[in-house]
Scaffold this motif. Structure first.
Motif, PDB file in Angstrom:
ATOM      1  N   UNK A   1      24.901  37.527  32.142  1.00  0.00           N
ATOM      2  CA  UNK A   1      24.921  37.729  33.584  1.00  0.00           C
ATOM      3  C   UNK A   1      26.025  37.017  34.331  1.00  0.00           C
ATOM      4  N   UNK A   2      27.000  36.435  33.626  1.00  0.00           N
ATOM      5  CA  UNK A   2      28.115  35.755  34.288  1.00  0.00           C
ATOM      6  C   UNK A   2      29.269  36.750  34.435  1.00  0.00           C
ATOM      7  N   UNK A   3      29.069  37.709  35.329  1.00  0.00           N
ATOM      8  CA  UNK A   3      29.996  38.836  35.440  1.00  0.00           C
ATOM      9  C   UNK A   3      31.377  38.393  35.903  1.00  0.00           C
ATOM     10  N   UNK A   4      31.446  37.430  36.804  1.00  0.00           N
ATOM     11  CA  UNK A   4      32.739  36.978  37.306  1.00  0.00           C
ATOM     12  C   UNK A   4      33.583  36.355  36.208  1.00  0.00           C
ATOM     13  N   UNK A   5      32.968  35.500  35.400  1.00  0.00           N
ATOM     14  CA  UNK A   5      33.688  34.874  34.292  1.00  0.00           C
ATOM     15  C   UNK A   5      34.121  35.919  33.268  1.00  0.00           C
ATOM     16  N   UNK A   6      33.254  36.912  33.037  1.00  0.00           N
ATOM     17  CA  UNK A   6      33.613  37.977  32.100  1.00  0.00           C
ATOM     18  C   UNK A   6      34.819  38.762  32.599  1.00  0.00           C
ATOM     19  N   UNK A   7      34.806  39.113  33.876  1.00  0.00           N
ATOM     20  CA  UNK A   7      35.937  39.872  34.438  1.00  0.00           C
ATOM     21  C   UNK A   7      37.232  39.081  34.336  1.00  0.00           C
ATOM     22  N   UNK A   8      37.145  37.768  34.549  1.00  0.00           N
ATOM     23  CA  UNK A   8      38.354  36.936  34.462  1.00  0.00           C
ATOM     24  C   UNK A   8      38.934  36.964  33.045  1.00  0.00           C
ATOM     25  N   UNK A   9      38.064  36.921  32.049  1.00  0.00           N
ATOM     26  CA  UNK A   9      38.545  36.976  30.672  1.00  0.00           C
ATOM     27  C   UNK A   9      39.100  38.359  30.332  1.00  0.00           C
ATOM     28  N   UNK A  10      38.450  39.406  30.810  1.00  0.00           N
ATOM     29  CA  UNK A  10      38.980  40.761  30.561  1.00  0.00           C
ATOM     30  C   UNK A  10      40.360  40.925  31.193  1.00  0.00           C
ATOM     31  N   UNK A  11      40.521  40.368  32.376  1.00  0.00           N
ATOM     32  CA  UNK A  11      41.828  40.461  33.033  1.00  0.00           C
ATOM     33  C   UNK A  11      42.875  39.645  32.274  1.00  0.00           C
TER      34      UNK A  11
END
Length: 500
Positions: free
Chosen positions: A307-317
């Motif tokens: 559920x840590x969507x923001x951290x996930x998006x940062x890594x995907x970017x």
């Protein structure tokens, strides 16, 4: 994606083999009279290289500094240029720093300028082959490796380069033959490592584990032993033995505290065991130490799963913008699952067209096609990924989902269940989906499919026995003989077939 972990450590072993071929047998400026002093860091790296072993990173850095200094005073020393280039490649591979690769190429090209290939400069050619492999340019790696094999068929360091190249191109038969030749020419940890890779790729798990255990026992240095233990951990994790994998990664980290592959391996195991906070800490440490594209994707998916969507998006970017090499599979899976599947198909088709036809590329392309709404074509690539021999939970899951979409429920059930049997925690995002899909498909029916049921024998009709008026007559079958059809009479509403 996960199946690349062993390949990464194997590639590092191959680069080390090239360094073994290129490193100097002496460090001229340190030679003096009297009893030799204890070996310094640069000498330790040279000794390790000539044993076919992996030097520690501080010793490798010392060797690079030593050769740079030597070459400033002796710029025509082709052997030192080759050793320097190989050392740059190995360091770049082991710490994930692509900035070392241009340095390696300049040094290796300078070595060839000082002493061309036609005059026997095998070490520089080997170095260029290993560098091409580190960059994921498998065609060039194969060309350099085959040149060396033709010129000096007994030079064992050529064969790790060729094995990596053949595997990257999907030429698994040639890779196995090269591995057999390597075993004829050399012994030690590097050879047992290659044997473990070959067995793993064929699905021979017990043999792979035994060969990897041999590699640990034969390791010459702490760094090499840590790498071998990490490889053993990968093999344990791939077959779903989380506790054994954890112990093996722990053994590697006791030898080399910040060993990148072991930190990443322990992170994925801890995530599978539900120890999420520890897993996230290890992923942070692994990415700080060895920021490989597949690690960035795995860490992002763990963050997303909790559920840590923001951290996930940062890594995907970070993955999308990073200066990566050998990242096409990770970037393709990223787009397939977390971005634009059509773009993933384009990227992976281009990789396939370049001749990079490993099982990893086949699986990723099949999955991207499925996510882009082309399941029929996707299945052909998924079959190529799973039929080679490698037992991968991720590959089995991808194939099962594709088959489920195509309403091939039997094969889908089999492959989805296989993914969970291989490793029930293979992915924090996908393993729960696999379990859900198996539940939706349910247990297979006890009845055979219609096309597999045997035909029931027809009961003979007794013309002397009157028909039962309470039971309607059955329709006559078109395949029955005309005489039998006449005896039974015409079927209800269906004319008897014409008699020829």
């Amino acid at each position: 994606m996960k199946t690349q972990n062993v390949s990464r450590t194997v590639l590092a072993a191959g680069v080390g083999a090239v360094l073994a071929a290129a490193a100097l047998l002496y460090v001229p400026e340190l030679v003096g009279q009297g009893p030799p002093p204890p070996p310094g860091a640069a000498e330790r790296a040279t000794i390790a290289a000539h044993a076919g072993a992996q030097a520690s990173l501080p010793d490798l850095a010392a060797l690079i500094t030593d050769r740079e200094k030597w070459l400033r005073a002796h710029p025509d020393d082709d052997a030192s240029w080759a050793a320097l280039g190989a050392a740059y490649t190995e360091r770049g591979t082991r710490i994930g720093d692509v900035r070392d690769y241009p340095r390696a190429e300049r040094a290796l090209r300078r070595s060839l300028a000082e002493r061309p290939a036609g005059r026997g400069n095998v070490d520089a050619q080997l170095g260029l082959g290993a560098l091409a492999g580190a960059r994921g340019d498998w065609k060039s790696a194969k060309e350099w490796g085959e040149r060396v094999r033709k010129a000096a068929p007994g030079r064992w360091p050529a064969y790790p380069v060729l094995i990596d190249a053949y595997n990257g191109l999907g030429e698994y038969g040639a890779a196995r033959k090269a591995a057999e030749r390597l075993e004829e020419l050399h012994a030690g940890a590097v050879v047992r490592t290659r044997a473990a890779q070959t067995y793993r790729d064929r699905g021979w798990r017990e043999d792979a584990d035994a060969a990897a255990l041999d590699a640990v026992a034969l390791a010459e240095t702490g760094a090499e032993k840590a790498a071998s233990l990490a490889r053993l951990g990968d093999l344990s994790w791939e077959r779903g033995d989380a506790e054994e994998a954890l112990a093996r990664y722990g053994g590697a980290l006791r030898l080399v505290r910040d060993h990148g592959p072991s930190l990443a391996g322990r992170a994925r195991v801890l995530a599978g065991l539900g120890r999420t906070e520890e897993a996230l800490r290890d992923w942070q440490a692994a990415l700080a130490r060895l920021p490989l594209p597949e690690y960035v994707l795995e860490a992002g998916e763990l963050y997303e799963s909790v559920g840590l969507a923001g951290e996930a998006r940062a890594l995907y970017e970070r993955l999308r913008k990073g200066p990566w090499v050998r990242a096409e599979v990770a970037l393709g899976l990223l787009d397939a699952d977390h971005g634009n599947p059509v773009a993933a198909v384009t990227r992976l088709r281009a990789e396939w067209a370049r001749g990079h036809r490993s099982v990893g590329v086949a699986d990723a392309l099949g999955w991207a096609l499925y996510r882009a709404g082309q399941p029929k074509e996707a299945l052909e690539y998924a079959k190529r990924a799973t039929d080679e021999g490698l037992r991968s939970a991720l590959f089995a899951y991808h194939r099962g989902e594709i088959e489920r979409t195509l309403e091939q429920h039997g094969p889908a059930r089999r492959h989805l269940a296989e993914a969970l049997r291989i490793n029930p925690h293979f992915s924090p995002l996908l393993a729960p989906k696999a379990a859900e899909a198996v539940a939706v498909l349910g247990e297979p029916s006890d009845e055979l499919p219609l096309e597999l049921r045997p035909e029931k024998p027809e009961k003979a009709t007794d013309p002397a026995k009157p028909a039962d008026p309470e039971k309607p007559e059955k329709p006559a079958r078109e395949a029955e003989a005309p005489a039998a059809a006449a005896a039974e009479g015409p079927s209800s509403g269906t004319p008897a077939p014409d008699t020829p």
